[in-house]
Design a protein around this motif. Structure first.
Motif, PDB file in Angstrom:
ATOM      1  N   PRO A   1       0.722  -1.091   0.165  1.00 45.29           N
ATOM      2  CA  PRO A   1      -0.065  -0.001  -0.054  1.00 45.29           C
ATOM      3  C   PRO A   1       0.787   1.074  -0.070  1.00 45.29           C
ATOM      4  CG  PRO A   1      -0.407  -1.393   1.838  1.00 45.29           C
ATOM      5  CD  PRO A   1       0.734  -2.051   1.370  1.00 45.29           C
ATOM      6  N   ALA A   2       0.477   2.256  -0.509  1.00 45.23           N
ATOM      7  CA  ALA A   2       0.970   3.761  -0.554  1.00 45.23           C
ATOM      8  C   ALA A   2       1.125   4.147   0.933  1.00 45.23           C
ATOM      9  CB  ALA A   2       0.436   4.578  -1.310  1.00 45.23           C
ATOM     10  N   PRO A   3       1.672   5.014   1.313  1.00 38.57           N
ATOM     11  CA  PRO A   3       1.643   5.535   2.486  1.00 38.57           C
ATOM     12  C   PRO A   3       0.210   6.534   2.590  1.00 38.57           C
ATOM     13  CG  PRO A   3       3.808   6.181   1.836  1.00 38.57           C
ATOM     14  CD  PRO A   3       3.037   5.246   0.900  1.00 38.57           C
ATOM     15  N   ALA A   4      -0.170   6.699   3.753  1.00 38.83           N
ATOM     16  CA  ALA A   4      -1.486   7.363   3.831  1.00 38.83           C
ATOM     17  C   ALA A   4      -1.267   8.781   3.084  1.00 38.83           C
ATOM     18  CB  ALA A   4      -1.876   7.483   5.204  1.00 38.83           C
ATOM     19  N   GLU A   5      -0.502   9.487   3.397  1.00 39.86           N
ATOM     20  CA  GLU A   5      -0.259  10.971   2.845  1.00 39.86           C
ATOM     21  C   GLU A   5      -0.148  10.895   1.310  1.00 39.86           C
ATOM     22  OE1 GLU A   5       1.232   9.635   5.316  1.00 39.86           O
ATOM     23  OE2 GLU A   5       1.758  10.918   6.734  1.00 39.86           O
ATOM     24  N   LEU A   6      -0.127   9.611   0.521  1.00 39.98           N
ATOM     25  CA  LEU A   6       0.098   9.870  -0.716  1.00 39.98           C
ATOM     26  C   LEU A   6      -1.289   9.343  -1.496  1.00 39.98           C
ATOM     27  CD1 LEU A   6       3.649   8.540  -1.730  1.00 39.98           C
ATOM     28  CD2 LEU A   6       2.603  10.831  -1.199  1.00 39.98           C
ATOM     29  N   TYR A   7      -2.429   9.030  -0.522  1.00 39.12           N
ATOM     30  CA  TYR A   7      -3.649   8.663  -1.246  1.00 39.12           C
ATOM     31  C   TYR A   7      -4.366   9.816  -1.850  1.00 39.12           C
ATOM     32  CZ  TYR A   7      -3.803   4.386   1.655  1.00 39.12           C
ATOM     33  OH  TYR A   7      -3.626   3.156   2.236  1.00 39.12           O
TER      34      TYR A   7
ATOM     35  N   LYS B   1      10.651  15.431  -8.384  1.00 35.56           N
ATOM     36  CA  LYS B   1       9.214  15.001  -9.249  1.00 35.56           C
ATOM     37  C   LYS B   1       8.721  13.957  -8.244  1.00 35.56           C
ATOM     38  CE  LYS B   1       8.569  12.272 -13.415  1.00 35.56           C
ATOM     39  NZ  LYS B   1       9.058  10.660 -13.533  1.00 35.56           N
ATOM     40  N   GLU B   2       9.217  13.076  -7.720  1.00 44.25           N
ATOM     41  CA  GLU B   2       8.465  11.984  -7.167  1.00 44.25           C
ATOM     42  C   GLU B   2       7.883  12.414  -5.606  1.00 44.25           C
ATOM     43  OE1 GLU B   2       7.449   9.017  -8.322  1.00 44.25           O
ATOM     44  OE2 GLU B   2       8.402   9.420 -10.316  1.00 44.25           O
ATOM     45  N   LEU B   3       6.634  12.251  -5.657  1.00 40.00           N
ATOM     46  CA  LEU B   3       6.108  12.476  -4.186  1.00 40.00           C
ATOM     47  C   LEU B   3       6.877  11.873  -3.146  1.00 40.00           C
ATOM     48  CD1 LEU B   3       2.450  12.651  -5.240  1.00 40.00           C
ATOM     49  CD2 LEU B   3       3.653  14.601  -4.654  1.00 40.00           C
ATOM     50  N   PHE B   4       6.940  10.603  -3.346  1.00 36.87           N
ATOM     51  CA  PHE B   4       7.506   9.695  -2.170  1.00 36.87           C
ATOM     52  C   PHE B   4       8.826  10.366  -1.578  1.00 36.87           C
ATOM     53  CE2 PHE B   4       6.438   4.939  -2.646  1.00 36.87           C
ATOM     54  CZ  PHE B   4       6.268   4.873  -1.306  1.00 36.87           C
ATOM     55  N   PHE B   5       9.682  11.125  -2.440  1.00 34.99           N
ATOM     56  CA  PHE B   5      10.871  11.698  -2.077  1.00 34.99           C
ATOM     57  C   PHE B   5      10.650  13.060  -1.678  1.00 34.99           C
ATOM     58  CE2 PHE B   5      12.152   8.126  -4.818  1.00 34.99           C
ATOM     59  CZ  PHE B   5      12.901   7.292  -3.951  1.00 34.99           C
ATOM     60  N   SER B   6       9.629  13.957  -2.273  1.00 34.34           N
ATOM     61  CA  SER B   6       9.759  15.173  -2.038  1.00 34.34           C
ATOM     62  C   SER B   6       8.978  15.357  -1.059  1.00 34.34           C
ATOM     63  CB  SER B   6       8.819  15.882  -3.549  1.00 34.34           C
ATOM     64  OG  SER B   6       7.491  15.298  -3.612  1.00 34.34           O
ATOM     65  N   GLN B   7       8.136  14.395  -0.286  1.00 34.28           N
ATOM     66  CA  GLN B   7       7.350  14.521   0.629  1.00 34.28           C
ATOM     67  C   GLN B   7       8.365  13.897   2.006  1.00 34.28           C
ATOM     68  OE1 GLN B   7       3.297  13.997   1.114  1.00 34.28           O
ATOM     69  NE2 GLN B   7       2.769  15.255  -0.720  1.00 34.28           N
TER      70      GLN B   7
ATOM     71  N   GLY C   1      12.580   8.586   1.279  1.00 27.70           N
ATOM     72  CA  GLY C   1      11.132   8.236   0.966  1.00 27.70           C
ATOM     73  C   GLY C   1      10.360   8.325   2.262  1.00 27.70           C
ATOM     74  N   LEU C   2       9.069   8.613   1.827  1.00 26.00           N
ATOM     75  CA  LEU C   2       8.134   9.001   2.653  1.00 26.00           C
ATOM     76  C   LEU C   2       7.645   7.629   3.494  1.00 26.00           C
ATOM     77  CD1 LEU C   2       5.940  11.093   4.044  1.00 26.00           C
ATOM     78  CD2 LEU C   2       4.436  10.249   2.221  1.00 26.00           C
ATOM     79  N   GLY C   3       7.592   7.654   4.819  1.00 19.69           N
ATOM     80  CA  GLY C   3       7.028   6.387   5.430  1.00 19.69           C
ATOM     81  C   GLY C   3       8.216   5.373   5.782  1.00 19.69           C
ATOM     82  N   TRP C   4       9.069   4.988   4.737  1.00 16.84           N
ATOM     83  CA  TRP C   4       9.875   3.941   4.765  1.00 16.84           C
ATOM     84  C   TRP C   4      10.785   4.245   5.685  1.00 16.84           C
ATOM     85  CZ3 TRP C   4       9.206  -1.078   3.204  1.00 16.84           C
ATOM     86  CH2 TRP C   4       7.988  -1.205   2.629  1.00 16.84           C
ATOM     87  N   GLU C   5      11.159   5.574   5.808  1.00 15.53           N
ATOM     88  CA  GLU C   5      12.423   6.189   6.317  1.00 15.53           C
ATOM     89  C   GLU C   5      12.241   5.948   7.895  1.00 15.53           C
ATOM     90  OE1 GLU C   5      12.846   9.772   4.666  1.00 15.53           O
ATOM     91  OE2 GLU C   5      11.339  10.731   5.773  1.00 15.53           O
ATOM     92  N   TRP C   6      11.079   6.062   8.260  1.00 18.05           N
ATOM     93  CA  TRP C   6      10.788   6.032   9.770  1.00 18.05           C
ATOM     94  C   TRP C   6      10.378   4.687  10.158  1.00 18.05           C
ATOM     95  CZ3 TRP C   6      11.706   9.614  12.882  1.00 18.05           C
ATOM     96  CH2 TRP C   6      11.775  10.964  12.410  1.00 18.05           C
ATOM     97  N   VAL C   7       9.951   3.673   9.138  1.00 12.40           N
ATOM     98  CA  VAL C   7      10.055   2.285   9.498  1.00 12.40           C
ATOM     99  C   VAL C   7      11.563   1.742   9.636  1.00 12.40           C
ATOM    100  CG1 VAL C   7       9.497   0.100   8.423  1.00 12.40           C
ATOM    101  CG2 VAL C   7       7.906   1.579   8.074  1.00 12.40           C
ATOM    102  N   ASN C   8      12.244   2.346   8.826  1.00 19.59           N
ATOM    103  CA  ASN C   8      13.775   1.718   9.070  1.00 19.59           C
ATOM    104  C   ASN C   8      14.246   2.275  10.404  1.00 19.59           C
ATOM    105  OD1 ASN C   8      15.171   0.179   6.693  1.00 19.59           O
ATOM    106  ND2 ASN C   8      13.823   1.464   5.875  1.00 19.59           N
ATOM    107  N   ILE C   9      13.938   3.506  10.872  1.00 17.17           N
ATOM    108  CA  ILE C   9      14.538   4.203  12.028  1.00 17.17           C
ATOM    109  C   ILE C   9      13.874   3.387  13.085  1.00 17.17           C
ATOM    110  CG2 ILE C   9      14.468   6.454  13.470  1.00 17.17           C
ATOM    111  CD1 ILE C   9      14.690   7.844  10.681  1.00 17.17           C
TER     112      ILE C   9
END
Lengths: 655, 374
Positions: free
Chosen positions: B143-149, B211-217, B222-230
């Protein structure tokens, strides 16, 4: 300040030392009896020199050291020797060994004894002999005879005194250092003198004994002895570990500390040496900690060697019901006792009676998850999880590769194992098995060597015979090829030469052969006789066959002996060589002009002559009743056979 | 008192295997929390489902092996495997994914090899790889992170999530209404940052990030994933602090992965394979470093061996991520190195006390030292 190296691995279990250091070292009333094992040390048991019924005085020699690696035993008090025999001793296996039982008379009367007023007036050898006869053995736990340790093969540059006492609960060395620091320091100086005044003398004490440290420190001011303290961490008091902590060097595998110029002794041993040299007192008592929650009183006592442990416990309000196990030594390396009647010996530093809460029964072992906590704890840098794997699969080769032999059985791995695996127990079992296998291998190797040597020898003999035969055959072939007179003459000459060189030899050899075959025949016959009753027909047949065999061999030997006689006797044929030449020449001349038929006829003639001879010999033997009748009969039969074949051949040619 | 015949040591530390497993499970909480925060309830549902299946299949196998069931269940090893596998599964994957993966992991990868301590491969990773190869569609639908819905969509609630995972519980499914009406997993899925980055063609890293929302947000990788890793990094540090494992394998893996990405970063050009930060905080890097490769059963034994083992896993991860056809690579890298662990062990035996480095006894150096001392 001395540089301190870190202990490799190690663990820090709860120390539990405070319970037993509250009171000073106490003493106990005399027990009803003392049981003094003859072997309280590493090496050969001492040899008792008293007999049952002897009255002995305190300090009197009960047993003398036997051999170099041994230590004597002395009477801890005056009394009567009531028994000398097997009694359970403190040993992990619960085994019994030779002990002297002494009934104290209550007088506690010393034998006359005297120390050296100034030990430096005497040569070290003299001091070593005193130590040896005083029965001093390492008091740290192993009980290595001190006189042997103080007489190393290599020069000692560092003397280390072990006041570490790293095992939890035990405080006997701690209390000794607190109460007798001056004596210990003097003992160290004696040791130092004996060892040729090493460059460095260091006492190692863990940092959980500040009182002992301070006590020793105050007596070291005018000496060159260093006092080093380091982090409390089990097993820093292991000899190899302490050497590493204090010097940064490691005792080479399968080597001794003296290999790197180090001698390491326990502070208690230094004290015992001091008492022996300065007062002439043998080792008859030691300080032992009695501790654990199953004893209401936790304290150190100066205890006579041989005091039954039950006596100790009785005086410390031992609660048998609450005791989970009774341990001699510490909780990490001590062993559990099954018998309370076991005596305190020179190496008994602690009697630990823990309660059920302190040391509950072990949990069932779970699977090894190879977490590696054991490897982190191992002071020898082994991989206990791998050792376990190979120990369980009995892969002894791999265990050797993984250096199982260097395991000091400190128990740190088992202590940390989250799966409750009794690792040390696996290692002990494997070590025992490997030792057994090594011994078996040695004896098997020896047997194989013997077998191979024998095989080799036999092969050599056969080869030598073959070579001889080859040479003979070659010579004969050579002679045949030339088919000339010279070849045959030469061969005959050679043979004659050979015979001439040792006619007596040959004669005596054949005599010996006859004697041997006679022996064989006799024994075969005896066997046959003995077998006659109650044996299977198979065995009987075998024996019979053996007798027949022996008879034939004897006959052959006798006939060849008889034939060789006239020739081999040099006195009858003074010039056998020339005779041989003539005979050979004649033979050649005759043979050259003969056809096969004629040759065969000749053979028949000569065989008939021989047969006649043999028959007459047999007749003589019969009339004389000689024991060789059988042999002669067989020989005659053989000749008859040969004659028959020759005649048959002849008839074949003729037809 | 019965004077027991027991051998030394008599003392034992308080540590036990069940406690170790429990601590590891406990340490997954920060990461699991971040997963739930960004991707909804799916991961928690997966973990719960996996645990149930794991306990069931473990009990079944132990029963078949005629061993005491509770004694083995109480070591928590099956539950830990299930938790780790549940975390690895895409949230909102259909229920049978967790069932198939977990039962395969427990029954085949773990117990058929002899159970706890005897399995040569990490059971959770075996379960994951079996699923990834067999059901690539379901297994790559994150799933995409909620912010990207899209603005008209909402994060599915707990009940809704359960209905997605277990369609039987959904009355719409039962009544035959089309699946799209209730919103299936497809509606929520999107590429992960690792997938997204792979699709970069011709843009500089900076431009692509914008360009990519994942990274710009996102903040770093990458949105979400970085926090999961942390989150998993925090859990891992907690375990390190509790001395559950040593630092060697995780550090080896993270360092080698970082080093590889430094070498191929190419100053952020269009052919860059990603920055070190991107690699360290994307996909399952931290989860793998602290929860997967630290599995002691399947890794190398000595500290030095573990360092090498971790470092080689890091290299493999980078290779598979950059040039392989799978977006993430932890499972494959770990399984490949599981093969190599015994070999690494063979060459990394620590030096035993009293031996020289080569393993052969040599007193030469010591003799020199001694003569110096004299």
């Amino acid at each position: 300040m001395r540089k301190i190296w870190n202990l490799i691995g190690g663990v820090h279990p709860p120390e539990n030392k405070h319970q037993s250091v509250k009171d000073s070292v106490g003493s106990l009333p005399l027990p009803e009896k003392l049981i003094i094992p003859l072997n309280q040390h590493i090496g050969a048991p001492s040899k008792a020199i008293v007999a049952i019924g002897d009255k002995v005085l305190k300090g009197q020699v009960l047993a003398n050291p036997k051999g170099v690696l041994s230590a004597g035993v002395h009477a801890p008090t005056s009394g009567l020797v009531s028994d000398i025999g097997d009694h359970p001793i403190p040993h992990p296996s619960g085994m019994s060994a030779h002990c002297i039982t002494l009934i104290p008379d209550g007088e506690d009367q010393w034998i006359a004894h005297e120390g050296l007023s100034n030990y430096r007036d005497h040569v070290p050898e003299k001091l070593l002999e005193i130590i040896r006869l005083s029965g001093v053995a390492g008091l740290g736990g192993a009980g290595f005879p001190t006189a042997v340790k103080l007489n190393p093969q290599k020069p000692i540059s560092t003397l280390i005194l072990n006041g570490t006492e790293c095992e939890p609960y035990i405080t006997s060395d701690d209390m000794l250092m607190r109460e007798h620091p001056e004596d210990i320091v003097q003992g160290i100086e004696i040791l130092s003198y004996i060892l040729g005044d090493p460059k460095e003398v260091v006492i190692g004490v863990e940092d959980n004994k500040p009182e002992a440290y301070a006590a020793l420190k105050s007596y070291l001011k005018n000496t060159t002895i260093e006092l080093a303290t380091f982090e409390t961490r089990y097993p820093s008091g292991g000899e190899k570990q302490l050497i590493q902590i204090l010097t940064g060097t490691e005792v080479p595998a399968k080597g001794l500390p003296s290999d790197i110029g180090i001698a390491c002794l326990n502070v208690g041993t230094a004290y015992a040496v001091y008492r022996a040299i300065v007062f002439g007192e043998p080792l008859i008592s030691r300080i032992t900690t009695v501790t654990g929650k199953a004893c209401t009183i936790n304290r150190n006592y100066e205890i006579l060697i041989g005091t039954p442990i039950s006596h100790l416990l009785k005086h410390n309000a031992f609660n048998k019901k609450n005791c989970s196990r009774l341990i001699v030594g510490g909780p990490m390396m001590g062993f559990a006792l099954e018998n309370l009647d076991i005596p305190v010996i020179k190496t008994t530093n602690c009697i630990l009676a823990p309660s059920e809460e302190e040391f509950p029964s072990p949990q069932p072992a779970q699977a090894c998850i190879r977490c590696g906590m054991c490897a982190e704890a191992c002071p020898a840098s082994l991989l206990p999880q791998q050792l376990l794997w190979y120990a369980q699969s009995k892969n002894y080769e791999k265990l050797e590769v993984q250096n199982l032999a260097d395991c000091i059985e400190c128990g740190a791995c088992s202590y940390v194992c989250p799966s409750n695996i009794p690792l040390v127990q696996y290692y002990r079992a494997s070590k025992g098995e490997m030792k057994k296998q090594a011994e078996e291998k040695v004896s098997a190797d020896r047997a194989r060597q013997r077998f191979e040597f024998q095989k080799n020898r036999k092969e050599k003999e056969i080869f030598a015979k073959k070579v001889q035969r080859d040479v003979r055959l070659k010579a004969a072939a050579q002679a045949n090829k030339t088919s000339g007179t010279e070849g045959i003459i030469q061969a005959a000459l050679d043979r004659a030469e050979a015979k001439k060189s040792s006619p007596e030899d040959q004669h005596s050899r054949s005599t010996r052969r006859i004697a041997r075959f006679e022996d064989q025949l006799r024994s075969a016959q005896e066997k046959l006789e003995s077998l006659k009753e109650g044996v299977t027909s198979d065995q009987h047949e075998q024996a019979k066959a053996a007798v027949e065999d022996a008879k034939i061999r004897l006959a052959e030997a006798i006939s060849s002996h008889g034939l060789s006689m006239p020739i081999s006797n040099p006195s009858e044929t003074p010039d056998s060589a020339s005779e041989a030449i003539t005979r050979a020449q004649a033979k050649v001349t005759i043979q050259a002009g003969l056809s096969d038929e004629e040759k065969l006829c000749n053979t028949i003639v000569s065989l008939t002559a021989r047969l006649e001879k043999a028959t007459t010999r047999l007749e003589i033997a019969k009339t004389e009743g000689s024991e060789h009748i059988d042999a002669f009969t067989v020989a005659a039969d053989k000749l008859k056979e040969k004659l028959a074949t020759a005649e048959a051949d002849l008839s074949k040619i003729r037809t | 008192m019965a004077l027991l015949k027991l051998t030394s040591p008599h003392a034992h530390s308080a540590q036990n295997t069940a406690r170790v497993m429990q601590l590891v499970i406990l340490a997954t909480i920060p990461g699991l929390f971040a997963l739930t925060l960004f991707f909804g309830w799916g991961s928690l549902i997966n973990v719960t489902l996996s645990c149930m299946v794991a306990v069931g299949s473990e009990a079944l196998v132990i029963r078949l092996r005629k061993r005491p069931i509770m004694f083995y269940l109480k070591d928590y090893s099956a539950i830990l495997t299930a938790v780790l596998l549940g975390i690895s599964l895409p949230p909102l994957a259909p229920w049978w994914i967790a069932v198939v993966g977990t039962s395969f992991a427990i029954i085949i990868a773990k117990n058929l090899y002899g159970g706890l301590g005897y399995n040569p491969f990490n059971p959770a990773m075996i379960g994951y790889v079996v699923l990834l190869i067999s059901f690539p569609v379901q297994m790559t639908a994150w799933p995409a992170p909620a912010e990207l819905y899209p603005s008209d969509m909402q994060v599915p609630g707990l009940w809704h999530s359960i209905q997605i995972v277990l369609p039987l519980l959904n009355p719409d499914t039962l009544s035959g209404v089309s699946e799209t009406a209730s919103g299936t997993i497809d509606a929520y899925t999107a590429a992960t940052p690792l997938d997204t980055f792979k699709q970069n063609t011709g843009l500089l890293v900076d431009q692509f990030y914008k360009k990519e929302l994942f990274f710009s947000q996102g903040t770093w990788a990458g949105l979400g994933w970085e926090w999961v890793n942390i989150g998993f990094l925090l859990g891992g540090l907690f375990l390190l602090y509790r001395k559950i494992f040593t630092w060697h394998a995780p550090l080896g893996m993270l360092l080698s992965l970082a080093l590889c990405s430094v070498i191929f970063y190419d100053s952020g050009s269009s052919s860059s394979l990603g920055s070190p930060l991107f690699h360290l905080l994307s996909g399952a890097t931290m989860f793998g470093a602290f929860f997967i490769i630290t599995d002691p059963v399947t890794s190398a034994t000595s500290n030095k061996g573990r360092l090498i083992y971790g470092a080689l896993i890091g290299v493999l991860i980078f290779i598979i991520r950059s040039w392989g056809s799978y977006p993430d690579a932890i499972a494959f890298a770990v399984l490949l190195m599981n093969f190599a662990a015994p070999l690494i062990d063979n060459y990394t035996m620590p030096r035993t006390y009293g031996y020289s480095k080569s393993g052969v006894k040599s007193n030469k150096k010591r003799k020199e030292d001694q003569s110096d001392a004299r």
